[in-house]
Design an enzyme around this catalytic site. Structure first.
Site, PDB file in Angstrom:
ATOM      1  N   HIS A  10       0.874  -1.221  -0.089  1.00 18.13           N
ATOM      2  CA  HIS A  10       0.355   0.214  -0.006  1.00 18.13           C
ATOM      3  C   HIS A  10       0.962   1.338   0.149  1.00 18.13           C
ATOM      4  O   HIS A  10       1.453   1.581   0.480  1.00 18.13           O
ATOM      5  CB  HIS A  10      -0.691   0.205   1.355  1.00 18.13           C
ATOM      6  CG  HIS A  10       0.018  -0.024   2.801  1.00 18.13           C
ATOM      7  ND1 HIS A  10       0.601   1.057   2.890  1.00 18.13           N
ATOM      8  CD2 HIS A  10       0.278  -0.817   3.599  1.00 18.13           C
ATOM      9  CE1 HIS A  10       1.158   1.019   4.104  1.00 18.13           C
ATOM     10  NE2 HIS A  10       1.028  -0.535   4.349  1.00 18.13           N
ATOM     11  N   ARG A  58      -5.762   0.893   4.081  1.00 18.99           N
ATOM     12  CA  ARG A  58      -4.083   1.625   3.938  1.00 18.99           C
ATOM     13  C   ARG A  58      -4.668   0.390   2.234  1.00 18.99           C
ATOM     14  O   ARG A  58      -3.749   1.107   1.490  1.00 18.99           O
ATOM     15  CB  ARG A  58      -3.574   1.922   4.788  1.00 18.99           C
ATOM     16  CG  ARG A  58      -3.180   0.492   4.904  1.00 18.99           C
ATOM     17  CD  ARG A  58      -1.730   0.608   6.295  1.00 18.99           C
ATOM     18  NE  ARG A  58      -1.554  -0.001   6.272  1.00 18.99           N
ATOM     19  CZ  ARG A  58      -1.593  -0.820   8.065  1.00 18.99           C
ATOM     20  NH1 ARG A  58      -2.968   0.050   8.615  1.00 18.99           N
ATOM     21  NH2 ARG A  58      -1.164  -1.893   8.777  1.00 18.99           N
ATOM     22  N   GLU A  78      -2.070  -7.479   7.430  1.00 20.48           N
ATOM     23  CA  GLU A  78      -0.350  -6.892   8.023  1.00 20.48           C
ATOM     24  C   GLU A  78      -0.112  -8.293   9.221  1.00 20.48           C
ATOM     25  O   GLU A  78      -0.851  -8.593   9.924  1.00 20.48           O
ATOM     26  CB  GLU A  78      -0.444  -5.956   8.492  1.00 20.48           C
ATOM     27  CG  GLU A  78       1.045  -4.749   8.931  1.00 20.48           C
ATOM     28  CD  GLU A  78       2.080  -5.686   8.064  1.00 20.48           C
ATOM     29  OE1 GLU A  78       2.363  -7.004   7.424  1.00 20.48           O
ATOM     30  OE2 GLU A  78       2.971  -4.664   7.701  1.00 20.48           O
TER      31      GLU A  78
END
Length: 200
Positions: A10, A58, A78
């Protein structure tokens, strides 16, 4: 049947500019990050990918700015940084209880308190890699630094001790060839997306 997985990180956020660990915190792109992503151009080789995205905003914003109809995929989220999320490395280094050197010596098993290790990220990625391999073709994924590093380690055999054998550019795409069971191998790294923006 050949399958390729292309991954890209991102765009930049305010926390990444400040050097803060994001992890699972749902931090949006910064104005500078949105401008950076708007300057990216996907190479022709990725024009016909089926796209996936981490569920964090994001990554979703990055896909949207790039004009990608990306399905959300929870396994691309993540790496969790647990109690350390929101802290900077400088703040952690000032905390003796963080034991950064000792934890880093664990390599793939490095794990922040209440967080996730790169090996655990690899474990959650492997079913997705196998599914992608069975489907064949090319799949693209907008995801995160921790996920891409874990995937690269799995593909290259890097034990995450010391520096990576190849420096990964976070404003590039990285391509991996998937074996029949989803085992990844490096196909091509650092495929540039466009003009350089501020470091993320």
């Amino acid at each position: 049947m050949t399958a390729l997985l292309a991954v890209l990180r991102h765009g930049p956020t305010a926390w990444s500019a400040a050097g803060r660990l994001r992890g699972r915190r749902d931090i949006p792109l910064s104005p500078e990050g949105r401008a950076a992503v708007a300057s990216w151009r996907l190479p022709p080789a990725l024009a016909h990918c089926r796209w996936l995205s981490s569920p964090l905003c994001r990554a979703g914003e990055t896909a949207e700015i790039l004009g990608l109809a990306a399905a959300r995929e929870a396994r691309l989220i993540e790496m969790a940084w647990g109690e350390w999320e929101g802290l900077s490395l400088a703040e952690l280094a000032a905390r003796p209880d963080a034991a950064l050197a000792e934890r880093a010596a664990a390599g793939l098993d490095f794990q922040p308190p209440g967080g996730e290790s790169p090996r655990q990220v690899q474990t959650r990625l492997q079913p997705l890699l196998a599914e992608t391999a069975r489907g064949g073709g090319m799949v693209g994924a907008v995801t995160h630094k921790g996920v891409i590093r874990a995937l690269f380690a799995l593909a290259s055999g890097w034990d995450m001790l010391g520096k990576a054998p190849v420096r990964l550019d976070w404003q590039s795409a990285h391509l991996f060839r998937l074996g029949a069971a989803g085992t990844p191998a490096v196909e091509r790294l650092n495929v540039q997306l466009g003009p350089r923006a501020s470091a993320s």
